[in-house]
Motif scaffolding. Structure first.
Motif, short mmCIF file in Angstrom:
data_model
loop_
_atom_site.label_atom_id
_atom_site.label_comp_id
_atom_site.label_asym_id
_atom_site.label_seq_id
_atom_site.Cartn_x
_atom_site.Cartn_y
_atom_site.Cartn_z
N UNK B 144 0.99 -1.27 0.00
CA UNK B 144 0.10 0.07 -0.09
C UNK B 144 0.87 1.59 -0.04
N UNK B 145 0.73 2.01 -0.90
CA UNK B 145 1.45 3.45 -0.90
C UNK B 145 0.36 4.53 -0.70
N UNK B 146 0.99 5.47 0.14
CA UNK B 146 0.21 6.65 0.38
C UNK B 146 0.62 7.78 -0.33
N UNK B 147 -0.27 8.31 -1.15
CA UNK B 147 0.16 9.58 -2.29
C UNK B 147 -1.25 10.57 -1.78
N UNK B 148 -0.60 11.68 -1.23
CA UNK B 148 -1.71 12.84 -0.97
C UNK B 148 -2.96 12.22 -0.39
N UNK B 149 -3.88 12.35 -1.59
CA UNK B 149 -5.12 12.06 -1.37
C UNK B 149 -5.60 10.70 -1.66
N UNK B 150 -4.78 9.83 -1.90
CA UNK B 150 -5.17 8.63 -2.59
C UNK B 150 -4.15 7.39 -1.74
N UNK B 151 -4.76 6.27 -1.86
CA UNK B 151 -3.76 5.14 -1.66
C UNK B 151 -3.79 4.34 -2.88
N UNK B 152 -2.66 3.71 -2.99
CA UNK B 152 -2.69 2.70 -4.24
C UNK B 152 -2.32 1.43 -3.74
N UNK B 153 -3.09 0.41 -3.97
CA UNK B 153 -2.71 -1.00 -3.35
C UNK B 153 -2.55 -1.94 -4.52
N UNK B 154 -1.62 -2.84 -4.22
CA UNK B 154 -1.22 -3.57 -5.31
C UNK B 154 -1.30 -5.12 -4.39
#
Ligand SMILES: Cc1cc2nc3c(=O)[nH]c(=O)nc-3n(C[C@H](O)[C@H](O)[C@H](O)COP(=O)(O)OP(=O)(O)OC[C@H]3O[C@@H](n4cnc5c(N)ncnc54)[C@H](O)[C@@H]3O)c2cc1C
Ligand SMILES: NC(=O)c1ccc[n+]([C@@H]2O[C@H](COP(=O)([O-])OP(=O)(O)OC[C@H]3O[C@@H](n4cnc5c(N)ncnc54)[C@H](O)[C@@H]3O)[C@@H](O)[C@H]2O)c1
Ligand SMILES: Cc1cc2nc3c(=O)[nH]c(=O)nc-3n(C[C@H](O)[C@H](O)[C@H](O)COP(=O)(O)O)c2cc1C
Ligand SMILES: [Zn+2]
Lengths: 116, 173, 393, 995
Positions: B144-154
Motif C-alpha cells: 500500500x502506497x500513500x500519495x496525498x489524497x489516495x492510496x494505491x494498493x497492489x
C-alpha cells in the motif's frame, strides 16, 4: 494479539509475523563432526523458559526481515527488539518478575499470575 | 483503467500496470547503477516513496525496492532496463509487470473503508504521506502506497477476483 | 472426599503435577504396583492445568502402530473407568469424526483407516451422505472447502474432564496417597545423576523417585535437574458457547477448516482452537486464534452464527517435535517424565498413567510406551503424528 | 392493567408499537427493551430456570441479567437473548425458553421436586450402573434436558469488522466517561467513546442519584456534553456498542448493534465488531449491583433495587407501585425517592445495617413519607405462586413477620465492574470499605475512573479524574455534582440471610442462571471441594451465561465464612473474555462463507471454466482436476481419456500454480548447494535439474526443477502448495545463518504463467507456435532451457517432463498467457491436443514412477527411502538435512522404501491407503493387531497398460522385488494378491523423454 515493533516497518500486529523459536542457536559449522546426540540437540532441542526468552521473529506479511526479540513468556511482554546484526543483550538488562519456576501465587488463578 | 466503486465518499479504480522489483544492498554503487538506468535516485529510507510523473519508486524493505510505472511503457524498454540492471552481480531485478493488480482508493472515507479490511494504522502520524507498507488487507499480502489524497494498493494477480469481490461486498453492506 | 495433608519428610515416589496424568499415575502405582507411600504435589488446585481446560475429545485413531496401541489402551481403560473409580466420568462414546476437505485429506484418512483397522480399531470412512445423517446441521457443499467425507471412530467421544482428576484423586487418596495442593515444586534436587527429592514452597521433600507430569511446565522443571527436553510450551485456546438444546451429537474435527466442536451434556458447544504461534505461559493466547476458529465454525455450521461465545480460555501445552509424547526415564536416575502431550493428551489420561506407573515402579518402560523414549530425538526414530507433510502437487 | 408510567422520563418515546410474547400481542414504546415492554404490561413470568425449571422473571435491567433469556422468533430465531438488553421494534416476536408445553405449565418443573438428586456434583455420583445404562438411558435423558434456547434452522450473517487505531479509548459514556471526554475535547488525542446503551449518561439517566451537574439538570448536562463532543474533531462516539474483550497491548473488541430497536435488514450487516488498538484505555464502565441470597430469592417479582430504579428513570416504567425494598447499604434510598416522586409508597424499607449506622437523612425521609421501616432487619424469604406474594422479614429481635407485596427489591451493594480490568491482566485488591474487589495495579496503559475504580463518592469524581489523567495534555475540569443521596457510601456485609422456614420447594440461590443454591456450595465444601475453582466446577456456580455478574462476589463471601478465611485469601475465579456473550457471526465477520479463504486463480481460469473443468483446491489455488468432455463423462472416463491421448499425441496442463523463485548473486551457487541435496557446481549453464530440498531432520520437504542460468543466477520451481514455505525457508537461511552470502531472492510465481505440453507430438506443436526456435533434440536436449522474446516480453521454454513423455514447459508473462494458450490449441488441434488436469498428471507420473511430495512422502521419508540416492551430492560437505541422513535410524536398511505394485489378477484394483500384508485374508473382526509392511501411496488404473499400477512405501522394499504378497481392501476380508515390482511402469529406458 500483541503488537510487535518491527525494526524495519514499525508496530504491527503479531499476526503479520511468524515466530522462529529460540534465537542465537547457531547451525553447527561441521555437522558431520557431531555425534547423533549432539546433532539431535541442534535439530530438536530448544530452550523453553518461563520468563525471559531470546527469540526470533520474521515479519512474514511485511518486509520479510528476521529480527530478534527478548520477551517475557510469562506475560508476553516484549522487553527488547534488536536486529540480527546487533549484539545479544545481556540477561541482566531485564528484570525477571518470576519468583519461582511457575511464578504463580498461592491463591486465585490466572488473573493474578504474574506482575508485570 | 476501470472504475470499480464510486460513491460519495469512496472511489476505487483498477488498472493494469508495470512494475520492477529490485533487490540490492542500497549502497553507493547500487544507487549509481539505478540512477543511470532510470535517472531517479532510489529512496534510502525504509518505506519511503519517491515519485515523479512516470514512476513511484519505493523502498519497501531492507534491501528491496519497487519501481511502479505510472504511465504504460513499451514492454521492451522495461525488459531492457531489467536486463541491464541484472548485468550487475549485486542486483536482482525481476519483472513484476501484469502479475500484480493495482487499485487506487480515494475519497473522504477511504481510511474508514480500508479499516474494515485491515487493522493497518493509516493515520498520518503512523503512515505519513509518500510512504508505503507491506501488510495484510482482506487477509492477503498487499503493498500500500500513500500519495496525498489516495492510496494505491497492489496485490498478486491470482487474488484479483477475490480482492475485487471483497471491496464491492463492503460497499454494499 | 480427599484430604489436604501437610507433606511428610519423604516418600517413595513424588509425582509433580496434580492433573489427570499425575493423579492417575499415583492411582495405578498404588493399585497395580503396591507402592502407596506417594505424594502428588500440585502448585495450584487439582486438575487446574490442562486437565481442567481441555475440549475432552477422546479417540484412538492414530496413524502409527505405537500411537494407536497407546491411545487404544487408554480408550479401553476409559470404557470401564466410571465403574472402576465409582465416579461418573460421563464418558460419552458418541463418535469422533475427522473431516476431509480435499483430495490430500481423503488419501491421508483412508490410509489411517486402513492402518487402524489392522490394529483392531473401529475407524471407518463415512461419505457425505452419512455425515449429513450424523450431523444434519453441517454445511457440506456450499463452502469454500467442501466436506468430501470423514474418518469416523464410533468408540471415540468425550468425557467430563474434572471428573477424571477428582475420581483418581479420591481413589488414590483412599489407598493412602498424599495429595498436596498449593505446593509448588521449585526445583528437583539431584546428586551425582541421581534424584534426591524436591524443593517446594512447603520445604524439601525427599524421594528416590520423582515423576514429573507437569504438562506445560515440565521443561521448566526438568531444567532445574539439568535435563533438557525437546519441548516447546504454547498456549492452546478453547471456548464455549451459551447452552442450547442438543443439535450436534457427534464430535466433529476438521484440520483444513480448523475447528473442532462437541456439545456438552449441559448444552454448550465446546470448541477447540489452535495453538498460538509462539511460546508463552500466559494461559491466554491471542484473539486472532479465536477469530480463526469461530470463522471456521460458522463456515461449517452456518446456524452457529446465531450462537454466542460465553467464555474463552487457554491452557499451556508442551509440544514435541514429532507431536508424540515422551513417557520415559532420563539420564538422571530416579527421574521420570511424562510430557509432550501437546494438544491431545486428555484422551490418553488413563492409558498414559497406567504405563507410566509401570515405568516408574519397574524402572523400565512398559511395552506400550517403549517407543516414546527420549533417545528417538538422537537416533531419529520419531513417531511423527503431524499427519502427512505439506500438500504438494 | 399496564404499569405506571414515569412521565418525566426523557429516554423513551411515545410512539406505540406492537410486540408478541408467547403468541400474545402487547403494546410497547419505541425504545423499550423486551423487559421494559413486558414490565409495562405487567408480565412478570418470563422463563423457566435451567435445571429445576423454576418460574423466573426479570431480575435486573441490563447486561448482568441471569434469568430473563428469551428466544427471538424473527431474526432467524435467536436463542438466549437478554430481555433486559434487546430493544423491541414493531412486530418483534418473542418467546420464552426451556419450558414445555407452556411457560406457566412446565413438565420439567418436576426437577424441582426431585432436586435432592440434582444437588451439587450430582452428575458424578449418580447415573452410573447398571452397565450400559449410562450410555443408553441416563446420558440421552440428561442430554435431552440440556440447554436453553434453540438454534435457528438456517442463517447467514453479513456482520462486518471495523478496525480503529486511536490514542485514547473511553469505555462507558456514564458520568465519569463523559467528564473524561469533556476534558479531552479539542486536544490532539484521537478519542473514541463507547457506550453500550443508546443514550449517554450512565448513572445520570439510570437513577435519581444525581440532581445537577455543573449547575445544570442532568439531562441538559448530558445533552450539552454530547453536543460538544460531536462538534469536536477529535472524539467519536459509538453507542449501542458493548466492549467485550480487553486483549494484550491495548487491543479491545466491542460489538455494535446496528439495528438496536430496529427490524433487521437481512441484506445488511446487523452487527459491527470493532477492533480497537489504542494507546491508552480509560475504563469508566461503572459498577454492578449485587444481590442477596434468601429463601426463594429467585421468584418472579424479585428485582435488584437499582434495576428497579433504572426502569423508572431510564424506561419510564414503574414495575410495581408498592415494592418492598431490602438493602444493606446507603445508596438504595434513591429508589425510595424515585418512587415518592411518582406518589408511590414502598411497602417496606428493610435495612440490615445497625440503626446508628443508617444515615439520619434516610431515617428522616422514610418517616416523613410514612414508609414502614425495618432497621437491623433482613428478608428471610418470600413466597407465592409463580410470583412474589408474601415477604418474610426477620427483625432485630429475630422475630419473623410477613407482609403482602408483589415485588421485592434487594440491594447487596455494588461491585466495581472489574471484568474488563482483569481481562487486561490488571491486578485487583480487596477493599473493606466497599466490601468488594477494586482495581489495584494496571498491567497495561489502563486507567479506571469512577465507580469501576471503587470510588463511590460523587464529590471526589472530578478530583479523581483530573489526577489520573494529569499525564495527558488536557486542562483540569472541576464540575460541581449535586446529589439526591448522601455521598459517603456505607455498607454492611450481608451475603445470605438466615433461613427459618424450609420446604421442599424453598431454595436460596447463589447462581440463578445455573440453579445453584447456597446449600450446594456448603455441601460441596463438605465433600472437600474447598478451592474456589473446584467449587465453581463442582457446583457450576458462575458458569452460566451471566458468568455470575450479580452473585460471584457473594459466593466468595459465603465460602470465606464457611472456610473461616478472608475473601482475599479465597481469591476470585478467573475473569475471562468476553464480558458478555459475543456473537459468533460478528467474530467471524465477512471472512467466512464465500470469503472463508481467498481463492487464487490462474490467468487461464476462465478458459478452464468454459471448457468444463472440474476444479480441485490446492492450497488456496483452484486447479483443473479434470475436464469433462460432456455431461455424462465420469471422472474416471475423463482421466483415462486425457491420459491415453497425452501418451498418444499430446496433452497440456496449466502449471501456473507452481512456485517460482529467482535466485541471484555472486554466491548463488554456494547457496543452492546448501539448500538442495543436489550438486549444482558441475551443472552447465542453461540446463536444468530435478532437485530435492530437505528439512534439517533429513526428511523430504519439497522438490522442483532448478534452471541454472549461470553460477550466479538460478530459477527454482517448487510445488504449488510448498511455494511460500520454500521461499521463506530460503530467506530464513540467507538472513540468519549465511548472511555473508551475497544472494537475493524474488518470488516470481505470479510473473510467469506456466504450461506443460507433453506427448509424442509436443515438439511439432511447439515448433509451430514458436517457429523461430529450433526444438530439435540436438539443439534443445532434455533438461535444457531457452529464453526468448515473446511480444516484447521475456519468455522461457524448458524441456522437462513430469509425465515421462517428451515435454516442454513454457513460462510466459500473464499478460499474454491466455492468448498464447489459445494459440497453442489452434496449432494443437491437428494433433488432438488435449487439456488435462491434476488427476491425469498424477496418473501419468505414476506410470513413469515419479513421486509426488506429500503423497509418496509424508514428512517421514528421506531421499534414500525413495531411491533418490543419486540426487544426493555426496561430495558436498554440507547441505540442509545431510547430517540427519546418517543417524542410526535413518541409516537403517529395513526402512520403508518405495516400490511398485501390481495385482496378480490384472482385473483387480488396489485402493490407495491400503496396507501390504503377508496374509491372504483378514479375520472379520480384528482383535490382535496384524503386522503390515507398509501402505499404498498411489494407485491408478493405467490406461496405457490396462491394469492397476500402484506405488507403495514398504519395509525393506528394495529387497522384496518380485515378491508375492497381499494388499488389504477397504471392507472385505479377502486380500488382493500382488507382486512387488519396480515403480517405473513405462519407458524405464527414458526413450520417450530424451528422444
Ligand atoms: C484448550 C485445550 C484443549 C485440549 N483438548 C484436548 C482434547 O480435546 N483431547 C485431548 O485428548 N487432549 C486435549 N488437550 C490436551 C490435554 O488437556 C492435556 O494433554 C492433558 O490434560 C494433560 O494432562 P496432564 O495431567 O499431563 O497435565 P495437567 O492437567 O496440566 O497437569 C499438570 C499439573 O502440573 C502442575 N504443575 C506445573 N508445575 C508445577 C510445579 N512446579 N509444582 C507443582 N505442580 C506443578 C500444574 O498446575 C498442573 O495442574 C487440550 C488442551 C488444551 C489446553
Ligand atoms: N454513593 C453511591 O451510592 C454510589 C454508588 C456507586 C457509584 N456511585 C457514583 O456513581 C458514579 C458512576 O459513574 P460511572 O461513570 O463510574 O458509572 P456510570 O454507571 O455512570 O457509567 C458507566 C457506563 O458504562 C457503560 N458500560 C458499562 N460496561 C460497558 C461496556 N462493557 N461497554 C460499553 N459500555 C459499558 C454503562 O452503560 C454506563 O453508561 C461515580 O461518580 C460513583 O462515585 C455512587
Ligand atoms: C469442557 C469444558 C466445558 C466448559 N463449560 C463451561 C461453561 O459452561 N461455562 C463456563 O463459564 N465455563 C465453562 N468452561 C470453562 C471454565 O470456566 C474455565 O474457563 C476453564 O476451565 C479454564 O479455567 P480458567 O478460566 O479458570 O483459567 C468449560 C471448560 C471446559 C474444559
Ligand atoms: Zn517489517
Amino acid at each position: 494479539m500483541i503488537l510487535i515493533n518491527c525494526p524495519y516497518c514499525g508496530e504491527r500486529e503479531q499476526s503479520e509475523f511468524t515466530n522462529g523459536g529460540e534465537a542465537h542457536v547457531i547451525r553447527p559449522k561441521d555437522p558431520d563432526a557431531l555425534n547423533d546426540k549432539d546433532w539431535g540437540q541442534y535439530v530438536f532441542y530448544r530452550s523453553n523458559p518461563k520468563g525471559i526468552f531470546y527469540e526470533r521473529w520474521v515479519h512474514s506479511h511485511g518486509c520479510r526481515k528476521w529480527f530478534n526479540a527478548v520477551r517475557d513468556t510469562s506475560t508476553d511482554t516484549i522487553l527488547k527488539i534488536y536486529k540480527l546484526t546487533d549484539n545479544k543483550p545481556d540477561i541482566s538488562e531485564f528484570q525477571n518478575t518470576l519468583e519461582s519456576p511457575s511464578g504463580e501465587p498461592a491463591v486465585g488463578s490466572g488473573n493474578f499470575a504474574v506482575k508485570k | 483503467m476501470t472504475t470499480l466503486i464510486s460513491t460519495d465518499t469512496v472511489n476505487i479504480i483498477q488498472k493494469n500496470f508495470q512494475q520492477i522489483l529490485i533487490r540490492g544492498d542500497g549502497k553507493d554503487q547500487f544507487n549509481q547503477i539505478i540512477n543511470k538506468e532510470i535517472s531517479l535516485q532510489p529512496p534510502s529510507k525504509n518505506l519511503e516513496i519517491k515519485i515523479s510523473d512516470k514512476y513511484i519508486f519505493a523502498k519497501n524493505s531492507f534491501d528491496q525496492w519497487t519501481l511502479v510505472y505510472l504511465i504504460e511503457q513499451n514492454y521492451k524498454e522495461i525488459i531492457k532496463t531489467i536486463s541491464s540492471l541484472n548485468s550487475n552481480d549485486e542486483i536482482l531485478a525481476s519483472d513484476y509487470s501484469y502479475g500484480q493488480v493495482y487499485f487506487e482508493v480515494s475519497g473522504e472515507n477511504k481510511d474508514e473503508f480500508l479499516n474494515k479490511l485491515t487493522q493497518f494504522d493509516l493515520r498520518n502520524k503512523k503512515f505519513p504521506d509518500l510512504s508505503m507498507a507491506q501488510t495484510l488487507i482482506a487477509r492477503i499480502d498487499c503493498y500500500i502506497y500513500k500519495l496525498n489524497n489516495k492510496y494505491i494498493i497492489t496485490c498478486n494477480k491470482s487474488y484479483e477476483d477475490y480482492f475485487k469481490e471483497r471491496l464491492v461486498d463492503l460497499i454494499n453492506l | 472426599m480427599w484430604e489436604s495433608p501437610e507433606p511428610k519428610k519423604g516418600y517413595d515416589v513424588i509425582i509433580v503435577g496434580g492433573g489427570g496424568h499425575g493423579l492417575g499415575t499415583a492411582y495405578y502405582l498404588a493399585k497395580e504396583h503396591g507402592i502407596k507411600n506417594i505424594a502428588v504435589i500440585e502448585k495450584g488446585w487439582l486438575g487446574g492445568g490442562n486437565t481442567g481446560r481441555n475440549t475432552t475429545i477422546i479417540r484412538s485413531n492414530y496413524l502409527w502402530n505405537e500411537s494407536a496401541n497407546l491411545y487404544d489402551h487408554s480408550v479401553k481403560l476409559w470404557e470401564n473407568l466410571s465403574e472402576e473409580l465409582n465416579f461418573n466420568m460421563m464418558f460419552s462414546q458418541r463418535g469422533v469424526m475427522n473431516l476431509a476437505h480435499n483430495e490430500h485429506d481423503i488419501k491421508e484418512m483412508k490410509r489411517r483407516i486402513s492402518a487402524n483397522r489392522l490394529n483392531g480399531l473401529d475407524t471407518q470412512w463415512v461419505d457425505t451422505k452419512q455425515i449429513k445423517e450424523l450431523v444434519p446441521i453441517m454445511n457440506t457443499e456450499n463452502l469454500r472447502y467442501p466436506v468430501l467425507g470423514a474418518a469416523f471412530q464410533p468408540r471415540g467421544g468425550v468425557a467430563r474432564h474434572d471428573a477424571v482428576a477428582w475420581g483418581y484423586a479420591l481413589r488414590s487418596n483412599e489407598m493412602g496417597v498424599d495429595i498436596i495442593q498449593n505446593c509448588e515444586v521449585k526445583d528437583i534436587k539431584t546428586d551425582n545423576h541421581k534424584v534426591e527429592g524436591v524443593n517446594t514452597s512447603k520445604g524439601f521433600i525427599r524421594a528416590n523417585k520423582v515423576a514429573v507430569v507437569a504438562s506445560g511446565h515440565t521443561s521448566v522443571l526438568a531444567q532445574t535437574a539439568g535435563v533438557r527436553l525437546p519441548l516447546q510450551s504454547r498456549p492452546l485456546q478453547a471456548l464455549v458457547s451459551e447452552p442450547i438444546k442438543p443439535v450436534i451429537n457427534t464430535v466433529v474435527m476438521s484440520n483444513a477448516v480448523h475447528a473442532y466442536v462437541s456439545q456438552s451434556d449441559k448444552g454448550e458447544l465446546v470448541i477447540g482452537a489452535g495453538t498460538d504461534g509462539y511460546n508463552s505461559f500466559t494461559q491466554r493466547g491471542g484473539y486472532d486464534v479465536i477469530e480463526e476458529t469461530v470463522r471456521a465454525i460458522v463456515e461449517l455450521y452456518p446456524i452457529f452464527g446465531k450462537m454466542k461465545m460465553l467464555r474463552q480460555w487457554g491452557g499451556i501445552v508442551d509440544i514435541c517435535p514429532d507431536a508424540s509424547p515422551i513417557i520415559s526415564k532420563c539420564e538422571v536416575k530416579g527421574l521420570y517424565f511424562n510430557c509432550g502431550w501437546g494438544t491431545g493428551g486428555f484422551k490418553a489420561t488413563p492409558g498414559s498413567a497406567n504405563v507410566f506407573a509401570h515405568t516408574v515402579a519397574k524402572d523400565e518402560p512398559h511395552k506400550i510406551n517403549e517407543a516414546f523414549n527420549l533417545e528417538r530425538f538422537s537416533n531419529g526414530r520419531l513417531i511423527d503424528e503431524h499427519g502427512a507433510a505439506a500438500v504438494a502437487h | 392493567m399496564p404499569a405506571l408510567r414515569n412521565k418525566n422520563c426523557n429516554y423513551i418515546s411515545k410512539k406505540e408499537i406492537k410486540i408478541t410474547f408467547d403468541g400474545k400481542s402487547y403494546s410497547a414504546y419505541e425504545g423499550d427493551t423486551i423487559a421494559s415492554a413486558l414490565l409495562r404490561n405487567n408480565i412478570r413470568l418470563i422463563g423457566r430456570s435451567f435445571k429445576y425449571h423454576r418460574p423466573r422473571g426479570i431480575y435486573t435491567c441490563g447486561i448482568e441479567e441471569p434469568n430473563a433469556l428469551v428466544q427471538i422468533l424473527n431474526e432467524h430465531n435467536e436463542p438466549n437473548t437478554r430481555a433486559t438488553v434487546k430493544r423491541v421494534y414493531d412486530g418483534i416476536k418473542i418467546c420464552s425458553q426451556n419450558r414445555w408445553p407452556s411457560l406457566s405449565f412446565d413438565i420439567g418443573s418436576i426437577n424441582n421436586i426431585l432436586s435432592p438428586i440434582f444437588s451439587a456434583g450430582f452428575y458424578y455420583k449418580t447415573f452410573m450402573g447398571p452397565k450400559g445404562f449410562w450410555k443408553k438411558i441416563y446420558e440421552p435423558l440428561i442430554r435431552r434436558t440440556a440447554g436453553l434456547g434453540k438454534p435457528p434452522k438456517n442463517f447467514r450473517s453479513k456482520s462486518i469488522h471495523q478496525n480503529h487505531n486511536i490514542d485514547i479509548l473511553i469505555v462507558g459514556g456514564g458520568l465519569s466517561g463523559l467528564i473524561a471526554a469533556r476534558k479531552l475535547i479539542g486536544t490532539d488525542y484521537e478519542v473514541l467513546l463507547i457506550e453500550q446503551d443508546s443514550f449517554l449518561g450512565g448513572i445520570l439517566k439510570n437513577s435519581n442519584k444525581v440532581k445537577k451537574v455543573d449547575g445544570k439538570n442532568v439531562f441538559e448536562w448530558v445533552k450539552e456534553t454530547e453536543k460538544l463532543i460531536l462538534e469536536s474533531k477529535n472524539i467519536k462516539i459509538l453507542k449501542n456498542t458493548l466492549v467485550t474483550t480487553y486483549n494484550f497491548t491495548n487491543h479491545l473488541i466491542a460489538l455494535e448493534d446496528k439495528y438496536a430497536g430496529k427490524k433487521i435488514d437481512i441484506n445488511k450487516s446487523e452487527l459491527i465488531l470493532h477492533k480497537i488498538r489504542t494507546t491508552h484505555t480509560i475504563l469508566a464502565n461503572g459498577h454492578i449491583e449485587r444481590f442477596i441470597s434468601f429463601r426463594n430469592n429467585d421468584l418472579p417479582g424479585v428485582m435488584l433495587a437499582s434495576s428497579f430504579e433504572k426502569y423508572i428513570e431510564r424506561y419510564g416504567v414503574v414495575a410495581d407501585e408498592k415494592p418492598v425494598i431490602f438493602t444493606n447499604n446507603s445508596s438504595t434510598i434513591s429508589l425510595v425517592k424515585s418512587l415518592i416522586n411518582l406518589n408511590c409508597i414502598p411497602s417496606a424499607y428493610i435495612d440490615s445495617r445497625k440503626i446508628d449506622d443508617i444515615e439520619n437523612d434516610t431515617k428522616e425521609y422514610l418517616s416523613k413519607n410514612n414508609i414502614p421501616f425495618y432497621p437491623e432487619s433482613e428478608v428471610e424469604g418470600c413466597e407465592g405462586n409463580k410470583k412474589v406474594e408474601k415477604v418474610y422479614i426477620r427483625n432485630s429481635h429475630n422475630k419473623i413477620s410477613f407482609i403482602n407485596a408483589s415485588m421485592l427489591c434487594p440491594s447487596g451493594g455494588f461491585n466495581p465492574d472489574i471484568h474488563l480490568f482483569t481481562q487486561s491482566k490488571g491486578l485487583v485488591k480487596w477493599d473493606d470499605k466497599i466490601i468488594s474487589f477494586k482495581p489495584d495495579t494496571a498491567f497495561q496503559n489502563t486507567i479506571t475512573l469512577g465507580s469501576v475504580s471503587g470510588n463511590y463518592e460523587f464529590k471526589n469524581l472530578c478530583k479523581e479524574i483530573n489526577k489520573k489523567l494529569s499525564f495527558l495534555k488536557a486542562s483540569d475540569l472541576n464540575l460541581e455534582i449535586e446529589t439526591n443521596i448522601r455521598d459517603d457510601f456505607s455498607i454492611k456485609e450481608l451475603w445470605e440471610t438466615k433461613i427459618n422456614k424450609m420446604s421442599k420447594w424453598s431454595k436460596s440461590f447463589i447462581d440463578l442462571h445455573n440453579d445453584v443454591t447456597t446449600k450446594d456450595l456448603k455441601q460441596a465444601i463438605n465433600e472437600g471441594y474447598d478451592r474456589i475453582e473446584h467449587l465453581k466446577r463442582y457446583t457450576t456456580n458462575s458458569m452460566g451465561t451471566d458468568q455470575g455478574k450479580i452473585s460471584s462476589i457473594n459466593s466468595l463471601g459465603i465460602v470465606s465464612k464457611i472456610l473461616n478465611k478472608k475473601i482475599s485469601e479465597v481469591g476470585t475465579t478467573t475473569y475471562r473474555p468476553p464480558y458478555a456473550p459475543l456473537s459468533f457471526a460478528a467474530i467471524a465477520g465477512r471472512s467466512t462463507y464465500e470469503y472463508y479463504d481467498p481463492e487464487r486463480k490462474t490467468p487461464i481460469h476462465n478458459w478452464h471454466i468454459k471448457n468444463n473443468a472440474v476444479f480441485e483446491d490446492v492450497g488456496q489455488w483452484k486447479r483443473p482436476w479434470y475436464f469433462k468432455r460432456n455431461e455424462t463423462e465420469t471422472m474416471h472416463q475423463a482421466v483415462q481419456r486425457e491420459s491415453r491421448q497425452t501418451r498418444k499425441t499430446a496433452g497440456i496442463l496449466d502449471g501456473s500454480t507452481l512456485g517460482k523463485i529467482e535466485i541471484k548473486g555472486k554466491d548463488a551457487l554456494e547457496f543452492m548447494n546448501l539448500m538442495y541435496t543436489n550438486a549444482f557446481s558441475k551443472m552447465k549453464p542453461m540446463t536444468s535439474r530435478y532437485a530435492l530440498m530437505l528439512g534439517e531432520d533429513g526428511m523430504i520437504m519439497d522438490d522442483g526443477i532448478i534452471c541454472k542460468i549461470s553460477d550466479k543466477h538460478f530459477i527454482a520451481t517448487t510445488t504449488s502448495g510448498g511455494a511460500p514455505k520454500v521461499f521463506a525457508h530460503m530467506e530464513e537461511f540467507l538472513q540468519t545463518e549465511w548472511p555473508h552470502l551475497q544472494v537475493y531472492l524474488n518470488s516470481i510465481t505470479e510473473q510467469f504463467t506456466t504450461f506443460n505440453i507433453s506427448g509424442p507430438k509436443a515438439r511439432e506443436i511447439v515448433g509451430k507456435v514458436f517457429s523461430e526456435i529450433d526444438f530439435s533434440n540436438e539443439k534443445f536436449p532434455f533438461m535444457t532451457f531457452k529464453t526468448f522474446n515473446y511480444k516484447n516480453t521475456q519468455a522461457r521454454i524448458m524441456r522437462a517432463s513430469f509425465t515421462g513423455e517428451l515435454g516442454y514447459e513454457i513460462y510466459i508473462s500473464p499478460q499474454y498467457a491466455l492468448e498464447l494458450w489459445e494459440l497453442i490449441f489452434k496449432y494443437g488441434k491437428d494433433f488432438d491436443l488435449v487439456p488435462y488436469g491434476t488427476e491425469t498428471m498424477h496418473l501419468l507420473r505414476a506410470e513413469k514412477g515419479y513421486v509426488v511430495i506429500g503423497q509418496e512422502t509424508d514428512g517421514t521419508v528421506t531421499p534414500i527411502d525413495i531411491n533418490f540416492n543419486w540426487m544426493i551430492g555426496k561430495k558436498k560437505k554440507d547441505f540442509i538435512g545431510k547430517r540427519s541422513l546418517t543417524r542410526s535410524d535413518t541409516a537403517r536398511e529395513d526402512r520403508k522404501q518405495l516400490v511398485g505394485i501390481v495385482p496378480l489378477d490384472k482385473s483387480q484394483f488396489i485402493e490407495e491407503g491400503q496396507h501390504i500384508v503377508e496374509c491372504e485374508s483378514l479375520p472379520s473382526k480384528i482383535k490382535k493387531p496384524i503386522e503390515y509392511l507398509g501402505h499404498i501411496s498411489s494407485s491408478y488404473h493405467s490406461p496405457n497398460l490396462n491394469h492397476c499400477i500402484s506405488m507403495a512405501m514398504i519395509k525393506s522394499g528394495n529387497k522384496l522385488m518380485g515378491k508375492k504378497l497381499f494388499v488389504s481392501t477397504p471392507k472385505g476380508t479377502k486380500n488382493i494378491p500382488i507382486e512387488i515390482v519396480s515403480p517405473v511402469f513405462i519407458d524405464p529406458e527414458n526413450k520417450r523423454l530424451t528422444s
